[in-house]
Design an enzyme around this catalytic site. Sequence first.
Site, mmCIF file in Angstrom:
data_model
loop_
_atom_site.group_PDB
_atom_site.id
_atom_site.type_symbol
_atom_site.label_atom_id
_atom_site.label_comp_id
_atom_site.label_asym_id
_atom_site.label_seq_id
_atom_site.Cartn_x
_atom_site.Cartn_y
_atom_site.Cartn_z
ATOM 1 N N ARG A 129 -28.340 -12.107 8.475
ATOM 2 C CA ARG A 129 -28.194 -13.558 8.672
ATOM 3 C C ARG A 129 -28.511 -13.902 10.118
ATOM 4 N NH1 ARG A 129 -22.313 -15.353 6.437
ATOM 5 N NH2 ARG A 129 -21.756 -14.404 8.427
ATOM 6 N N TYR B 199 -13.877 -21.644 13.544
ATOM 7 C CA TYR B 199 -14.393 -20.675 14.528
ATOM 8 C C TYR B 199 -15.904 -20.488 14.447
ATOM 9 C CZ TYR B 199 -13.154 -17.661 10.508
ATOM 10 O OH TYR B 199 -12.988 -17.132 9.256
ATOM 11 N N LYS B 200 -16.533 -21.167 13.478
ATOM 12 C CA LYS B 200 -17.989 -21.080 13.375
ATOM 13 C C LYS B 200 -18.599 -22.228 14.191
ATOM 14 C CE LYS B 200 -17.598 -19.069 8.738
ATOM 15 N NZ LYS B 200 -18.032 -17.699 9.016
ATOM 16 N N PHE C 188 -17.551 -16.742 -1.529
ATOM 17 C CA PHE C 188 -17.010 -15.834 -0.521
ATOM 18 C C PHE C 188 -15.817 -15.063 -1.097
ATOM 19 C CE2 PHE C 188 -14.521 -14.887 3.351
ATOM 20 C CZ PHE C 188 -15.499 -14.239 4.084
ATOM 21 N N ASP D 32 -15.130 -25.688 -0.150
ATOM 22 C CA ASP D 32 -14.980 -24.815 1.012
ATOM 23 C C ASP D 32 -16.129 -25.142 1.964
ATOM 24 O OD1 ASP D 32 -15.191 -22.773 2.881
ATOM 25 O OD2 ASP D 32 -14.488 -21.230 1.493
#
Lengths: 395, 395
Positions: free
Chosen positions: A370, A225-226, A123, A200
């Site tokens: 996605r 937050y996912k 990322f 991560d």
Amino acid sequence: MATPHDLDATDPLNGFRDRFVIDDDLVAYLDGNSLGRLPKATQERLAAFVREEWGGRLIRGWTESWVDLPVTVGDELGAALLGAAAGQTVIADSTSVNLYKLLHAAAGVRPGRDEIVIDATNFPTDRYLVESVARARGMTVRWVTPDLVDNVTVEVLRPALGERTAVVLLSHVDYRSGTLLDLASLTAEVHAAGGVVIWDLCHSAGVVEIELDALEVDFAVGCTYKYVNAGPGAPAFAYVAERHLAAAEQPIAGWWSAADLFAMSDTYESSPTIRRLLSGTPPVAGILAVQQGVRLIAEAGVEQIRAKSEALTAYAIELLDEAGLEIVTPREPALRGSHVTVRHPDARRLAEEMVERGVVPDFREPDLIRLGLSPLTTSFAEAAAGIAVLVGLAE
Amino acid sequence: MATPHDLDATDPLNGFRDRFVIDDDLVAYLDGNSLGRLPKATQERLAAFVREEWGGRLIRGWTESWVDLPVTVGDELGAALLGAAAGQTVIADSTSVNLYKLLHAAAGVRPGRDEIVIDATNFPTDRYLVESVARARGMTVRWVTPDLVDNVTVEVLRPALGERTAVVLLSHVDYRSGTLLDLASLTAEVHAAGGVVIWDLCHSAGVVEIELDALEVDFAVGCTYKYVNAGPGAPAFAYVAERHLAAAEQPIAGWWSAADLFAMSDTYESSPTIRRLLSGTPPVAGILAVQQGVRLIAEAGVEQIRAKSEALTAYAIELLDEAGLEIVTPREPALRGSHVTVRHPDARRLAEEMVERGVVPDFREPDLIRLGLSPLTTSFAEAAAGIAVLVGLAE
């Protein structure tokens, strides 16, 4: 092929969907891997916090309950999601800020070694921060360039490791392809070379079974937050294995990382506990939202969540295969996380048109869509309805 | 001497108290300088945000409205509180994290100079971070040791400045004594030596008139949970003067500080705008609470707030003088912020007993009691009632 309604009817986690706010104006929300849905309990908890705790207790709230929240909720998250014993996890800051701290801390526990290893598929924040920290510390970035789908395996990583390896930063699930890396073998490989690893866990925490302590992971970081459903910009978590705590120094030395928060002493002494990872005043409401999200996951159990995730992604792949769409996510369940990614030359336009039709996916440059399947909130019927819209538009 | 009720009756800001949640179980809340009271509008805004924006818009909220909040609310705060034109202020992270970024950025705009100057009376985080950043950059910390009450004046600072001065970090209002430093003359003095200044505005933002642009301040930072009333752990602000933006590089290079947030590009290029101060995903709810607090201040006007602050602190000093208590806060209104500090050998016990009697002050090691007078929410009657309890206990 079972109908999606059959699959929902026999899904042991089916009831959890009612614990979230589900907006009926959407045909399908397939982006819980970017921002999870709102737990009803969180809505109530935040309102009560604002009204009774902030409004009612005011400054007294700090000593009565808030001051320890970064660690107590960290412990809850560690136990339920990470396989981490107490005292190794905090909730604070953003993933980026925590990763910055961990990169410095990790480099510091391997003095004399001067390379940080990272893969080119990682990322952006991870790659940017590795470059920034390496520059500041006079270290070298050693790049690994894996295939997007096969991603980082032991074979890919091994040639980059050696006597100079200080730190290796890997993402457990690739944010684009959804590939799930083998945390156990890769951690062991880094250790064999004498380095330490930072994992991560942004795209795996709460949806993949993780055993940080058992696998002797050194450091880990992730967002909430996912799949933890803690809201936009919710604070992140950071994990430091107990054996590294004493040597793990991070440079954002604020009053909250000091040994005695309220002593306001002349000289800085960092806390001997995981509090040394903190910096400034932590966001109380944000941590309480993390706590609610963690408790829902703990109640469902990560093992059950993972089972549903595998079933949901398998079902999505089956539907996408039927339609002849190109899938870049591994077909072997053990090799993928909880999103399925389609490659299509018109991906941007398709994603926009899906949103217009009430189906929310994620577009990733240059040609990826996605489809996030969040087991606590995504039903098989919802996945089917969303994919049907994509298939219709792509025809 | 006018009665407190007379003073309240003629107070032009008297009506603002009703815009906040005032808990009747307290005789007096004299700690708005540590954690401000809850604005009723914030309670409503946060509930609406959770229900309608997070719950209703989900990921779409980012592109519809949230992505620009760090800058748009930064601009609002800059205009209403800091005398800052647009494009120089962001809301993000904690004060500690922002100060860390600014120290690196400030050192970077004065290459070749190797000293960071700070006073020994400064807040712990400020001192700790200066030491950390100086160590990391191979710089030297030059300590100024002023008197707690007279604090840093041009005469005190001047001997520490010279050709080696890169950065000077000063707090606008001393967190213990309440002394207000002369931002104009001190900034000019630093500039005369060729250095840049960072002002920590934690105890002045929202309660003292500040003109960062007009006075050519270089960098500034501050929290929003005190006089901005944005809640426990609310995100902080950071200001970078437009002329320094191009050279102001900070090391926590996350995807939010990149030139193109969603490009996820191979190489890091920092945003040319104030967004380069960001790092990770910003806390949306926290920023919205800042916005509500800023709007209340903008509506009242900092000039009016400052006038009431001077009247409230003068009134408190009058009452404390009558009782023969020792005051360490300057008696000249132009030399103090909005809290009044009493020194007493039994300060800790007195503060605890005050709380038991429904009066909330702040205790600071080793012998100080801070009485915070927050002009939008503290009435003269409340100040009088609180001080009467302190006086009674100290007799």
